[in-house]
Design a protein around this motif. Structure first.
Motif, mmCIF file in Angstrom:
data_model
loop_
_atom_site.group_PDB
_atom_site.id
_atom_site.type_symbol
_atom_site.label_atom_id
_atom_site.label_comp_id
_atom_site.label_asym_id
_atom_site.label_seq_id
_atom_site.Cartn_x
_atom_site.Cartn_y
_atom_site.Cartn_z
ATOM 1 N N PRO A 83 0.814 -1.222 0.000
ATOM 2 C CA PRO A 83 0.000 0.000 0.000
ATOM 3 C C PRO A 83 0.847 1.271 0.000
ATOM 4 N N ALA A 84 2.017 1.211 0.646
ATOM 5 C CA ALA A 84 2.893 2.381 0.646
ATOM 6 C C ALA A 84 3.388 2.692 -0.764
ATOM 7 N N LEU A 85 3.798 1.658 -1.503
ATOM 8 C CA LEU A 85 4.298 1.890 -2.861
ATOM 9 C C LEU A 85 3.177 2.256 -3.828
ATOM 10 N N VAL A 86 2.000 1.675 -3.656
ATOM 11 C CA VAL A 86 0.857 2.053 -4.503
ATOM 12 C C VAL A 86 0.564 3.540 -4.323
ATOM 13 N N ALA A 87 0.503 4.002 -3.082
ATOM 14 C CA ALA A 87 0.227 5.420 -2.809
ATOM 15 C C ALA A 87 1.338 6.309 -3.357
ATOM 16 N N TYR A 88 2.591 5.909 -3.133
ATOM 17 C CA TYR A 88 3.741 6.684 -3.608
ATOM 18 C C TYR A 88 3.731 6.780 -5.131
ATOM 19 N N MET A 89 3.475 5.661 -5.806
ATOM 20 C CA MET A 89 3.440 5.670 -7.271
ATOM 21 C C MET A 89 2.282 6.527 -7.786
ATOM 22 N N ALA A 90 1.138 6.482 -7.108
ATOM 23 C CA ALA A 90 -0.013 7.287 -7.545
ATOM 24 C C ALA A 90 0.309 8.776 -7.435
ATOM 25 N N ILE A 91 0.901 9.177 -6.332
ATOM 26 C CA ILE A 91 1.271 10.586 -6.156
ATOM 27 C C ILE A 91 2.351 10.976 -7.157
ATOM 28 N N CYS A 92 3.363 10.123 -7.300
ATOM 29 C CA CYS A 92 4.436 10.401 -8.269
ATOM 30 C C CYS A 92 3.902 10.499 -9.695
ATOM 31 N N ALA A 93 2.924 9.663 -10.029
ATOM 32 C CA ALA A 93 2.350 9.693 -11.386
ATOM 33 C C ALA A 93 1.703 11.037 -11.669
ATOM 34 N N VAL A 94 0.997 11.579 -10.687
ATOM 35 C CA VAL A 94 0.307 12.857 -10.884
ATOM 36 C C VAL A 94 1.297 14.019 -10.960
ATOM 37 N N VAL A 95 2.226 14.094 -10.009
ATOM 38 C CA VAL A 95 3.158 15.225 -9.997
ATOM 39 C C VAL A 95 4.308 15.045 -10.983
ATOM 40 N N GLY A 96 4.478 13.824 -11.497
ATOM 41 C CA GLY A 96 5.545 13.539 -12.453
ATOM 42 C C GLY A 96 5.026 13.438 -13.870
ATOM 43 N N PRO A 97 4.836 12.208 -14.388
ATOM 44 C CA PRO A 97 4.490 12.016 -15.798
ATOM 45 C C PRO A 97 3.211 12.707 -16.256
ATOM 46 N N VAL A 98 2.170 12.688 -15.457
ATOM 47 C CA VAL A 98 0.913 13.321 -15.890
ATOM 48 C C VAL A 98 1.111 14.829 -16.019
ATOM 49 N N TYR A 99 1.706 15.438 -15.002
ATOM 50 C CA TYR A 99 1.991 16.872 -15.070
ATOM 51 C C TYR A 99 2.888 17.189 -16.272
ATOM 52 N N ALA A 100 3.925 16.392 -16.449
ATOM 53 C CA ALA A 100 4.862 16.629 -17.554
ATOM 54 C C ALA A 100 4.168 16.558 -18.904
ATOM 55 N N GLU A 101 3.302 15.561 -19.083
ATOM 56 C CA GLU A 101 2.592 15.420 -20.361
ATOM 57 C C GLU A 101 1.680 16.619 -20.625
ATOM 58 N N LEU A 102 1.124 17.193 -19.581
ATOM 59 C CA LEU A 102 0.196 18.307 -19.737
ATOM 60 C C LEU A 102 0.883 19.664 -19.832
ATOM 61 N N LYS A 103 2.030 19.820 -19.161
ATOM 62 C CA LYS A 103 2.614 21.158 -19.006
ATOM 63 C C LYS A 103 4.025 21.344 -19.561
ATOM 64 N N LEU A 104 4.720 20.261 -19.893
ATOM 65 C CA LEU A 104 6.110 20.381 -20.338
ATOM 66 C C LEU A 104 6.268 19.819 -21.744
ATOM 67 N N GLU A 105 7.391 20.154 -22.351
ATOM 68 C CA GLU A 105 7.709 19.602 -23.671
ATOM 69 C C GLU A 105 8.394 18.256 -23.479
ATOM 70 N N THR A 106 7.648 17.181 -23.757
ATOM 71 C CA THR A 106 8.173 15.835 -23.574
ATOM 72 C C THR A 106 8.468 15.192 -24.927
#
Length: 127
Positions: A83-106
């Motif tokens: 559960p710790a890694l599931v939560a960590y990955m979910a938060i990382c996904a939002v502030v990392g790849p999802v944010y990057a795809e929406l706001k940065l040049e990837t």
């Protein structure tokens, strides 16, 4: 019955130990890339030329990822680590790849980071 079998096995539809190892390998590979090849990892994922500050932060991110993976796999029980890694990955996904795809040049290669989503879903099934 299915629920009896899942209870005997210790929980969700996905084996927790298997999920933890697979998700740790996926996440850990990003840690290795950021730690040992920060410039390559950055340019592989983003349309930017990294400077010494990008590399500095990337190496530290890599170290944090690898240390987290180590702690989850070797210093915690699987039942607590999943559960710790599931939560960590979910938060990382939002502030990392999802944010990057929406706001940065990837780059097109950055889409591979979105493979975190199936890990999060299967992680939820392991709970």
């Amino acid at each position: 019955s299915m629920s009896t079998a899942l209870q005997l096995r210790g929980g969700g539809m996905v084996d927790q130990g298997v999920w933890l190892k697979a998700a740790s390998a996926f996440f850990g590979l990003y840690g290795v890339g950021f730690l040992l090849a920060p410039e390559m990892t950055i340019t592989q994922n983003f349309v930017v030329t990294p400077d010494k500050y990008h590399s500095f932060f990337a190496r530290n991110i890599g170290l944090c990822i690898l240390y987290t993976v180590y702690l989850l796999n070797y210093k915690m029980d699987v039942a607590a680590a999943v559960p710790a890694l599931v939560a960590y990955m979910a938060i990382c996904a939002v502030v990392g790849p999802v944010y990057a795809e929406l706001k940065l040049e990837t780059t097109p290669a950055h889409k591979a980071a979105l493979l975190m989503v199936p890990f999060i879903v299967t992680g939820l099934l392991a709970l």
